[in-house]
Motif scaffolding. Structure first.
Motif, PDB file in Angstrom:
ATOM      1  N   LEU A  60       0.804  -1.221   0.000  1.00 11.30           N
ATOM      2  CA  LEU A  60       0.000   0.000   0.000  1.00 11.30           C
ATOM      3  C   LEU A  60       0.838   1.273   0.000  1.00 11.30           C
ATOM      4  CD1 LEU A  60      -2.724  -1.052   2.561  1.00 11.30           C
ATOM      5  CD2 LEU A  60      -3.203  -0.201   0.255  1.00 11.30           C
ATOM      6  N   LEU A  63       0.876   3.731  -2.838  1.00 14.44           N
ATOM      7  CA  LEU A  63      -0.473   4.060  -3.294  1.00 14.44           C
ATOM      8  C   LEU A  63      -1.129   5.127  -2.428  1.00 14.44           C
ATOM      9  CD1 LEU A  63      -1.809   0.448  -4.000  1.00 14.44           C
ATOM     10  CD2 LEU A  63      -0.604   1.993  -5.556  1.00 14.44           C
ATOM     11  N   LEU A  64      -0.507   5.425  -1.288  1.00 15.22           N
ATOM     12  CA  LEU A  64      -1.064   6.388  -0.345  1.00 15.22           C
ATOM     13  C   LEU A  64      -0.373   7.735  -0.481  1.00 15.22           C
ATOM     14  CD1 LEU A  64      -1.361   4.082   2.789  1.00 15.22           C
ATOM     15  CD2 LEU A  64      -3.252   5.030   1.435  1.00 15.22           C
ATOM     16  N   ASP A  68      -3.589  11.513   2.880  1.00 19.01           N
ATOM     17  CA  ASP A  68      -4.516  10.451   3.283  1.00 19.01           C
ATOM     18  C   ASP A  68      -4.398  10.189   4.777  1.00 19.01           C
ATOM     19  OD1 ASP A  68      -5.288  10.112   0.625  1.00 19.01           O
ATOM     20  OD2 ASP A  68      -3.772   8.569   0.261  1.00 19.01           O
ATOM     21  N   LEU A 146      -8.195   5.412   5.170  1.00 17.85           N
ATOM     22  CA  LEU A 146      -7.993   3.971   5.079  1.00 17.85           C
ATOM     23  C   LEU A 146      -7.979   3.368   6.472  1.00 17.85           C
ATOM     24  CD1 LEU A 146      -5.407   2.091   2.873  1.00 17.85           C
ATOM     25  CD2 LEU A 146      -5.558   1.600   5.316  1.00 17.85           C
ATOM     26  N   LEU A 174     -11.846   3.516   2.724  1.00 19.37           N
ATOM     27  CA  LEU A 174     -11.366   2.212   2.281  1.00 19.37           C
ATOM     28  C   LEU A 174     -11.089   1.333   3.491  1.00 19.37           C
ATOM     29  CD1 LEU A 174     -10.360   0.280   0.065  1.00 19.37           C
ATOM     30  CD2 LEU A 174      -8.091   1.335   0.325  1.00 19.37           C
ATOM     31  N   LEU A 226      -7.942   1.961  -4.936  1.00 17.97           N
ATOM     32  CA  LEU A 226      -7.673   3.253  -4.318  1.00 17.97           C
ATOM     33  C   LEU A 226      -7.977   4.395  -5.276  1.00 17.97           C
ATOM     34  CD1 LEU A 226      -5.973   1.296  -2.368  1.00 17.97           C
ATOM     35  CD2 LEU A 226      -4.704   3.381  -1.812  1.00 17.97           C
ATOM     36  N   ARG A 227      -7.673   4.197  -6.551  1.00 19.14           N
ATOM     37  CA  ARG A 227      -7.961   5.238  -7.539  1.00 19.14           C
ATOM     38  C   ARG A 227      -9.465   5.485  -7.636  1.00 19.14           C
ATOM     39  NH1 ARG A 227      -4.914   3.385 -11.085  1.00 19.14           N
ATOM     40  NH2 ARG A 227      -6.391   2.097 -12.241  1.00 19.14           N
ATOM     41  N   ARG A 230     -10.732   7.424  -4.597  1.00 19.35           N
ATOM     42  CA  ARG A 230     -10.367   8.840  -4.689  1.00 19.35           C
ATOM     43  C   ARG A 230     -11.227   9.585  -5.709  1.00 19.35           C
ATOM     44  NH1 ARG A 230      -5.565   9.443  -2.131  1.00 19.35           N
ATOM     45  NH2 ARG A 230      -4.115   7.680  -2.139  1.00 19.35           N
TER      46      ARG A 230
END
Length: 312
Positions: A60, A63-64, A68, A146, A174, A226-227, A230
């Motif tokens: 992850l 990706l963060l 976030d 998250l 998430l 995740l995309r 968002r």
């Protein structure tokens, strides 16, 4: 998950870049060091290691975004290290030494740093994160909240209250479920009716199941989720089928020997060492030395004092 004689062997892991491997091994040896220190009576209280599950926060990590919010749980050392890469402050917190991230009052489970919060209260983070996600939707679109939680946490009503609000209000929330098949000492099959996909579906929330323990594969599977959270501002549940190699806490492993053996055989650490022995050996030795030095340095610090950190 219980060991079965018919379980298919896991495919060979893909080769990791050096940064990912170093972070995985940092988390692994940090956790092993904690268990060793508890065994020698050098630490007090409790701790819950993420041995076997280290790849989740590592996958992850890229990706963060800094904006976030990450909500961790009782098994959160890997989440913290993946977020900040700072073993000194975390160990100081666990040991109650100067430089502790929360001045020594949070210990292993309760940590606050910037947009990171962990708690040992099961399910507590989901409604809190839903509130944060509401703020992000209004004030910082494009960011998400998250929450890391285990399969056992799905017995808590707060999880469903938070998920219900997130679905109704279309919040960028998430839920990352590290499904290791056992809730403290109770197998998931004995405490969870139905499955997580069905529970998410009941709220109209998208569910993604990832069974691989390969860091690159997990990252590729999570990136579009995740995309979507968002860009669309809608909640999602990701279920990662993983294996808890270590005990629930310091030494309370109630699983049968064959179940523990199966988890260890599936462990990414063992499988990666077999697949890439030269790369693994060099990085493993370096992280062992690094963690040993962190332990030596932090153990030599004086005790943390709240008044030295200030009350502001």
């Amino acid at each position: 998950m219980s060991a079965t004689a018919t379980a298919a062997p896991a495919p060979a892991p893909s080769r990791l870049d050096d940064d990912d491997l170093d972070l995985l091994l940092l988390i692994r040896h940090f956790e092993l060091a904690l268990l060793d220190m508890f065994g020698r009576g050098e630490l007090h209280g409790t701790t819950h290691t993420c041995l076997g599950q280290e790849y989740v926060p590592v996958a992850l990590r890229p990706l963060l975004a800094d904006g976030d919010h990450v909500f961790s749980n009782h098994r959160g050392h890997g989440h913290y290290l993946a977020r900040f890469g700072d073993p000194h402050s975390l160990l100081a917190e666990v040991m109650g030494r100067q430089g502790a991230v929360c001045h020594g009052v949070g210990g292993s489970q309760h940590i606050l740093r910037e947009r990171y919060l962990s708690t040992g209260v099961q399910g507590e983070s989901v409604p809190v994160a839903a509130g944060v996600a509401l703020h992000l939707k209004r004030a910082e679109p494009g960011h998400l909240a998250l929450v890391h939680l285990g399969d056992g946490t799905w017995g808590e009503g707060a999880v469903y209250e938070g998920l219900n609000m997130a679905a109704l209000w279309r919040l960028p929330l998430l839920l990352v479920v590290e499904h290791n098949g056992i809730a403290q000492s109770t197998p998931t099959s004995a405490q969870l009716a139905g499955d997580l996909a069905g529970r998410a579906r009941a709220f109209g929330v998208a569910h993604t199941l990832v069974t691989s323990t390969d860091t690159n594969t997990v990252r590729a599977a999570l990136a579009p989720v995740l995309r979507r959270v968002r860009e669309q501002g809608t909640p999602a549940v990701v279920e990662l089928r993983t294996h808890r190699v270590g005990p629930h806490s310091k030494g309370d492993d109630t699983r049968r020997p064959e179940e523990i053996g199966y988890a260890r055989e599936q462990d990414w650490y063992v499988r990666y060492a077999r697949a890439y022995p030269e790369q693994f050996a060099a990085h493993d030795a370096r992280q062992r030395r690094h963690v040993a030095e962190v332990v030596r340095e932090v153990a030599g610090r004086p005790a943390s004092r709240w008044e030295e950190a200030g009350r502001g």
